[in-house]
Design a protein around this motif. Structure first.
Motif, PDB file in Angstrom:
ATOM      1  N   LEU A 116     -22.674   6.535 -40.618  1.00 58.07           N
ATOM      2  CA  LEU A 116     -23.047   5.556 -39.597  1.00 58.07           C
ATOM      3  C   LEU A 116     -24.231   4.719 -40.070  1.00 58.07           C
ATOM      4  CD1 LEU A 116     -23.004   4.300 -36.738  1.00 58.07           C
ATOM      5  CD2 LEU A 116     -24.481   6.204 -36.029  1.00 58.07           C
ATOM      6  N   ILE A 117     -25.247   5.356 -40.594  1.00 55.59           N
ATOM      7  CA  ILE A 117     -26.431   4.648 -41.099  1.00 55.59           C
ATOM      8  C   ILE A 117     -26.019   3.704 -42.232  1.00 55.59           C
ATOM      9  CG2 ILE A 117     -28.654   4.917 -42.283  1.00 55.59           C
ATOM     10  CD1 ILE A 117     -28.706   5.750 -39.324  1.00 55.59           C
ATOM     11  N   ASP A 118     -25.189   4.169 -43.149  1.00 50.02           N
ATOM     12  CA  ASP A 118     -24.747   3.320 -44.262  1.00 50.02           C
ATOM     13  C   ASP A 118     -23.951   2.114 -43.774  1.00 50.02           C
ATOM     14  OD1 ASP A 118     -25.998   5.020 -46.037  1.00 50.02           O
ATOM     15  OD2 ASP A 118     -24.161   6.061 -46.633  1.00 50.02           O
ATOM     16  N   THR A 119     -23.113   2.316 -42.771  1.00 47.34           N
ATOM     17  CA  THR A 119     -22.325   1.219 -42.208  1.00 47.34           C
ATOM     18  C   THR A 119     -23.224   0.190 -41.549  1.00 47.34           C
ATOM     19  OG1 THR A 119     -20.429   2.663 -41.885  1.00 47.34           O
ATOM     20  CG2 THR A 119     -20.492   0.626 -40.570  1.00 47.34           C
ATOM     21  N   LEU A 120     -24.181   0.663 -40.775  1.00 49.24           N
ATOM     22  CA  LEU A 120     -25.132  -0.264 -40.123  1.00 49.24           C
ATOM     23  C   LEU A 120     -25.989  -0.978 -41.146  1.00 49.24           C
ATOM     24  CD1 LEU A 120     -26.220   1.915 -37.082  1.00 49.24           C
ATOM     25  CD2 LEU A 120     -24.713  -0.076 -37.048  1.00 49.24           C
ATOM     26  N   ALA A 121     -26.370  -0.259 -42.196  1.00 49.10           N
ATOM     27  CA  ALA A 121     -27.177  -0.878 -43.262  1.00 49.10           C
ATOM     28  C   ALA A 121     -26.391  -1.985 -43.950  1.00 49.10           C
ATOM     29  CB  ALA A 121     -27.625   0.177 -44.266  1.00 49.10           C
ATOM     30  N   ALA A 122     -25.116  -1.744 -44.182  1.00 47.93           N
ATOM     31  CA  ALA A 122     -24.277  -2.771 -44.807  1.00 47.93           C
ATOM     32  C   ALA A 122     -24.161  -3.989 -43.909  1.00 47.93           C
ATOM     33  CB  ALA A 122     -22.891  -2.193 -45.119  1.00 47.93           C
ATOM     34  N   ALA A 123     -24.109  -3.768 -42.606  1.00 50.04           N
ATOM     35  CA  ALA A 123     -24.041  -4.889 -41.656  1.00 50.04           C
ATOM     36  C   ALA A 123     -25.338  -5.697 -41.663  1.00 50.04           C
ATOM     37  CB  ALA A 123     -23.750  -4.382 -40.254  1.00 50.04           C
ATOM     38  N   ALA A 124     -26.439  -5.044 -41.975  1.00 52.57           N
ATOM     39  CA  ALA A 124     -27.729  -5.737 -42.004  1.00 52.57           C
ATOM     40  C   ALA A 124     -27.876  -6.597 -43.254  1.00 52.57           C
ATOM     41  CB  ALA A 124     -28.878  -4.733 -41.948  1.00 52.57           C
ATOM     42  N   ALA A 125     -27.179  -6.216 -44.306  1.00 52.76           N
ATOM     43  CA  ALA A 125     -27.319  -6.924 -45.586  1.00 52.76           C
ATOM     44  C   ALA A 125     -26.670  -8.276 -45.593  1.00 52.76           C
ATOM     45  CB  ALA A 125     -26.722  -6.083 -46.702  1.00 52.76           C
TER      46      ALA A 125
END
Length: 76
Positions: A67-76
């Motif tokens: 979940l954190i990795d998915t949200l981080a990718a969305a932030a990039a």
């Protein structure tokens, strides 16, 4: 949908080693808008307690880490 600040918060979480102390410090340092979001509530109610007794690589944390990795990718 997560708040924009939550995406940035997740991006920061994705880059450091998870321990109970590092997650608690990240939550304490979060801005007030992020602190009221759902991501912080998930960490506060689950991850802290898991990290007290298991390493960050434990399978119990894989879903949260994704979940954190998915949200981080969305932030990039």
């Amino acid at each position: 949908m997560p708040y924009a600040q939550e995406l940035v918060f997740a991006e920061n979480l994705a880059w450091f080693v998870w321990t109970e102390e590092t997650l608690r410090a990240a939550v304490r340092a979060a801005d007030p808008w992020t602190a009221t979001g759902r991501l912080v509530r998930v960490l506060d109610s689950n991850a802290f307690f898991l990290l007290r007794d298991v390493p960050a690589t434990d399978p119990a944390l894989h879903t949260l880490r994704r979940l954190i990795d998915t949200l981080a990718a969305a932030a990039a």
